[in-house]
Design a protein around this motif. Structure first.
Motif, PDB file in Angstrom:
ATOM      1  N   PHE A 241     -11.199  19.972  -0.004  1.00 35.14           N
ATOM      2  CA  PHE A 241     -10.942  19.511  -1.370  1.00 35.14           C
ATOM      3  C   PHE A 241      -9.817  18.479  -1.404  1.00 35.14           C
ATOM      4  O   PHE A 241      -9.922  17.442  -2.063  1.00 35.14           O
TER       5      PHE A 241
ATOM      6  N   PHE B 222       1.383   6.106 -10.909  1.00 35.64           N
ATOM      7  CA  PHE B 222       0.956   7.472 -11.211  1.00 35.64           C
ATOM      8  C   PHE B 222       0.094   8.036 -10.088  1.00 35.64           C
ATOM      9  O   PHE B 222       0.280   9.180  -9.665  1.00 35.64           O
TER      10      PHE B 222
ATOM     11  N   GLU C 230       6.690  17.722  -4.215  1.00 35.07           N
ATOM     12  CA  GLU C 230       6.540  17.580  -5.657  1.00 35.07           C
ATOM     13  C   GLU C 230       7.768  16.987  -6.320  1.00 35.07           C
ATOM     14  O   GLU C 230       7.652  16.313  -7.324  1.00 35.07           O
ATOM     15  N   PHE C 231       8.937  17.164  -5.709  1.00 37.16           N
ATOM     16  CA  PHE C 231      10.131  16.594  -6.348  1.00 37.16           C
ATOM     17  C   PHE C 231      10.056  15.073  -6.375  1.00 37.16           C
ATOM     18  O   PHE C 231      10.280  14.433  -7.396  1.00 37.16           O
TER      19      PHE C 231
ATOM     20  N   ILE D 273       7.359  13.907  -8.836  1.00 36.23           N
ATOM     21  CA  ILE D 273       7.739  13.986 -10.246  1.00 36.23           C
ATOM     22  C   ILE D 273       8.815  12.969 -10.564  1.00 36.23           C
ATOM     23  O   ILE D 273       8.794  12.338 -11.620  1.00 36.23           O
TER      24      ILE D 273
ATOM     25  N   VAL E 101       7.311   9.599 -11.246  1.00 35.37           N
ATOM     26  CA  VAL E 101       6.769   9.472 -12.605  1.00 35.37           C
ATOM     27  C   VAL E 101       7.909   9.362 -13.606  1.00 35.37           C
ATOM     28  O   VAL E 101       7.911   8.507 -14.493  1.00 35.37           O
ATOM     29  N   LEU E 102       8.914  10.219 -13.444  1.00 40.41           N
ATOM     30  CA  LEU E 102      10.012  10.271 -14.406  1.00 40.41           C
ATOM     31  C   LEU E 102      10.768   8.945 -14.455  1.00 40.41           C
ATOM     32  O   LEU E 102      11.042   8.401 -15.520  1.00 40.41           O
TER      33      LEU E 102
ATOM     34  N   TYR F 202      10.039   5.774 -12.653  1.00 45.52           N
ATOM     35  CA  TYR F 202       9.333   4.498 -12.733  1.00 45.52           C
ATOM     36  C   TYR F 202       8.396   4.436 -13.926  1.00 45.52           C
ATOM     37  O   TYR F 202       8.422   3.475 -14.694  1.00 45.52           O
TER      38      TYR F 202
ATOM     39  N   ALA G  31       5.073  29.430   0.100  1.00 45.79           N
ATOM     40  CA  ALA G  31       5.049  29.309  -1.358  1.00 45.79           C
ATOM     41  C   ALA G  31       6.455  29.239  -1.950  1.00 45.79           C
ATOM     42  O   ALA G  31       6.666  28.612  -2.979  1.00 45.79           O
ATOM     43  N   ASP G  32       7.440  29.874  -1.276  1.00 44.51           N
ATOM     44  CA  ASP G  32       8.779  29.875  -1.864  1.00 44.51           C
ATOM     45  C   ASP G  32       9.651  28.735  -1.338  1.00 44.51           C
ATOM     46  O   ASP G  32      10.847  28.707  -1.567  1.00 44.51           O
ATOM     47  N   PHE G  33       9.017  27.769  -0.641  1.00 42.38           N
ATOM     48  CA  PHE G  33       9.772  26.622  -0.138  1.00 42.38           C
ATOM     49  C   PHE G  33      10.148  25.735  -1.316  1.00 42.38           C
ATOM     50  O   PHE G  33       9.298  25.352  -2.116  1.00 42.38           O
ATOM     51  N   SER G  34      11.438  25.421  -1.444  1.00 45.21           N
ATOM     52  CA  SER G  34      11.863  24.591  -2.568  1.00 45.21           C
ATOM     53  C   SER G  34      12.237  23.207  -2.076  1.00 45.21           C
ATOM     54  O   SER G  34      13.213  23.028  -1.359  1.00 45.21           O
TER      55      SER G  34
ATOM     56  N   VAL H 191      13.351  20.806  -3.892  1.00 45.09           N
ATOM     57  CA  VAL H 191      14.571  20.342  -4.547  1.00 45.09           C
ATOM     58  C   VAL H 191      15.782  20.811  -3.747  1.00 45.09           C
ATOM     59  O   VAL H 191      16.718  20.044  -3.484  1.00 45.09           O
ATOM     60  N   ARG H 192      15.742  22.080  -3.328  1.00 42.02           N
ATOM     61  CA  ARG H 192      16.871  22.634  -2.578  1.00 42.02           C
ATOM     62  C   ARG H 192      17.053  21.892  -1.254  1.00 42.02           C
ATOM     63  O   ARG H 192      18.164  21.463  -0.912  1.00 42.02           O
TER      64      ARG H 192
END
Lengths: 348, 212
Positions: B3, B40, B52-53, B56, B59-60, B62, B128-131, B133-134
């Motif tokens: 996918f 985008f 994802e940081f 996002i 997008v935020l 630019y 899954a708990d990988f951040s 941002v951190r």
């Protein structure tokens, strides 16, 4: 979900299940938007000693439905020299972010479509796209009034987004997370033992005010509705629109209002947490009821503002955003940092 | 084909198409909007890489801020498209040659065995708990601290310079000072004069009455 997956296979079942959840969020949202318009007319009516809509159905309760049907029946007029594709794209671009943002908004601690780690950032990014609908609508109609409205709105939204972002920085500092569920949970404990006093609105009061007022400005609501200043530029950016295309701008505006009220409740008013002690039975337990109550309170404030304040002049709006809010938030962020490092910190 | 691979190809196709339309669109506003679309979709590609940081913030920053201002300027300008297209075919051979050389160079670098792209292992999926941002924060404020600070000083300097440029004010400007207006009190504007009421002659007032 297991039932769906057993019929449709793992992947397709998951997709259908997610789509169902989206429908379960969006359909009540649309209903809420419809009845928010009714609430607005009623509330402002009573504030001005009128009774508001009262003809269609008992107490005028069917008025929003009648309005919707009326707008659906009307023709969508395309101005002759407009940029047709963009003209039709603009309403879609304005409603899309208003709905997409709900993907990460938690209603209770487990009732959330996507509990992601960067949900706050996601909301800021998605809502910042809403301005395109306004700008493109203003430009594509090829009318000077709508263009002026679009320009005003764009400048205003961009200015207030900065103050809004800085207000959120304070929330991030005290909660140490970008996850909305974590942000609410952090407000559930603290110096006043998780009661109404330990929610963010009290220790972060200046940021709360800045966020709320910027929220009103972001959604182009009175007293910040210069984008549709009737006395100056007819109806602002949507002056060329008719029928359902016009209605979609209104749907987007009200959906954004509900979104801002949800964000205010989550970040400053403790989300689904209850203001009462836990011994009070269901009133004391955190639930969707409290989330809805807080959102309704913020929405009522929106309507109240509209009935109370006269419209700002454009240069006053800009001054408030740049010369008042941004310095206030910047200073408060520094104060907050020092406070958190000091022995009297509330957030240990 | 999984996918994610399908999504990757769809996003890449949109990105390339949008980027192509940025330079070929006749109307500058359309070109700017295609640039928004390409930002985008690029953020969608980053999202596929589980960063994802970055996605996002693209997008935020630019889409949400830079391009809005850009569009703002482009809409206000009265751009003569015919003048811009003048001499297109005259410069085309040179520009085309340069483009072909650059594309060839890129293909050579990325396709050569020394680049080792085919041996580059696929990254293990993050837990899954990988951040994001951190991790980014830890790197920025420990390992790359000086670079970050330097960059922020440069940005601050740019802000100060931009503000300094706007400090000049036209002498004939009629702009009002809002703070002064807001701070104004009734005492500054209105002088209330108290006068003793004079006795009124009743006969005179009767005559003064307007005829109905």
């Amino acid at each position: 979900m297991e039932l769906l997956q057993s019929y449709l296979g793992t992947q397709l079942g998951y997709v259908i299940w997610t789509l169902l959840k989206i429908v379960v969020i969006v359909a009540p949202m649309m209903l809420a938007v419809a009845y928010l318009t009714y609430a607005e007319r009623k509330v402002i009516g009573y504030m001005q000693v009128r009774i508001g809509p009262n003809r269609v159905g008992p107490l005028g309760l069917l008025q929003p439905i009648a309005d919707g049907i009326k707008l659906l029946m009307k023709e969508i007029i395309l101005p002759a020299k407009s940029s047709k594709g963009l003209f039709l794209l603009a309403p879609i671009l304005s409603i899309m972010p208003a709905l997409a943002a709900w993907a990460v908004v938690p209603f209770t601690d487990h009732l959330v479509l996507a509990n992601t780690n960067a949900s706050l950032l996601y909301i800021m990014a998605i809502t910042s796209m809403g301005v395109y609908g306004v700008i493109i609508a203003g430009w594509a109609g090829n009318s000077k009034y709508s263009f002026l409205g679009g320009m005003r709105s764009a400048a205003q939204i961009v200015s207030y987004e900065i103050a809004m972002g800085f207000a959120l920085v304070g929330v991030l500092m005290v909660s140490g997370s970008l996850n909305l569920v974590e942000i609410v949970k952090q407000q559930g404990h603290g110096f006043a033992g998780g009661s109404i006093l330990s929610w963010n609105w009290l220790p972060l009061f200046p940021l709360f005010l800045v966020y709320l007022i910027s929220g009103v400005a972001e959604t182009n609501r009175a007293p910040f509705d210069v984008a549709e200043g009737e006395s100056e530029i007819v109806a602002g950016f949507h002056v060329e629109y008719s029928g359902m295309a016009f209605a979609i701008f209104f749907l987007a505006e009200y959906a954004n209002m509900i979104l801002v009220s949800a964000m205010t409740s989550l970040m400053f008013l403790g989300g689904w947490l209850s203001p009462f002690p836990a011994s009070w039975g269901w009133l004391g337990a955190g639930s969707f009821f409290w989330m809805a109550a807080k959102m309704s309170f913020v929405l009522f404030c929106f309507l109240w503002f509209r009935a109370t304040f006269p419209r700002y002049r454009y240069d006053q709006i800009m001054r408030l955003g740049w010369k008042v809010f941004i310095p206030v938030t910047l200073v408060w962020v520094v104060v907050l940092g020092a406070w958190m490092m000091s022995p009297v910190s509330l957030w240990n | 084909m999984s996918f994610t691979t399908v999504v990757f190809y769809i996003l890449s196709a949109i990105l390339l198409l949008a980027a192509f339309r940025v330079i070929t669109a006749k109307n500058p506003v359309h070109a700017a909007l295609f640039l928004v679309l390409s930002f985008f979709t690029a953020s969608g590609l980053w999202m596929l890489l589980e960063s994802e940081f970055l996605a996002i913030s693209l997008v935020l920053v630019y889409v949400g801020a830079v391009m809005v201002l850009f569009l703002f300027v482009v809409m206000m300008l009265d751009i003569d498209i015919e003048k811009l297209r003048e001499g297109f075919w005259k410069n085309f051979p040179l520009a085309g040659t340069i483009a072909i050389i650059m594309a060839g160079e890129m293909a050579l670098i990325l396709g050569s065995p020394e680049a080792g792209l085919h041996t580059y292992p696929a990254r293990a999926p993050l837990s899954a708990d990988f951040s994001n941002v951190r991790e980014l924060g830890v790197l920025m404020y420990t390992r790359y601290m000086y670079a970050t600070e330097l960059a922020s000083v440069v940005l601050l300097l740019a802000i100060v310079a931009a503000i300094a440029l706007t400090q000049r004010q036209r002498k004939d400007s009629k702009a009002m000072n809002v703070s002064e207006q807001v701070a104004v009190r009734a005492v500054d504007r209105v002088r209330i004069v108290k006068m003793a009421a004079a006795p009124v002659d009743t006969a005179a007032t009767d005559e003064d009455q307007p005829q109905a």
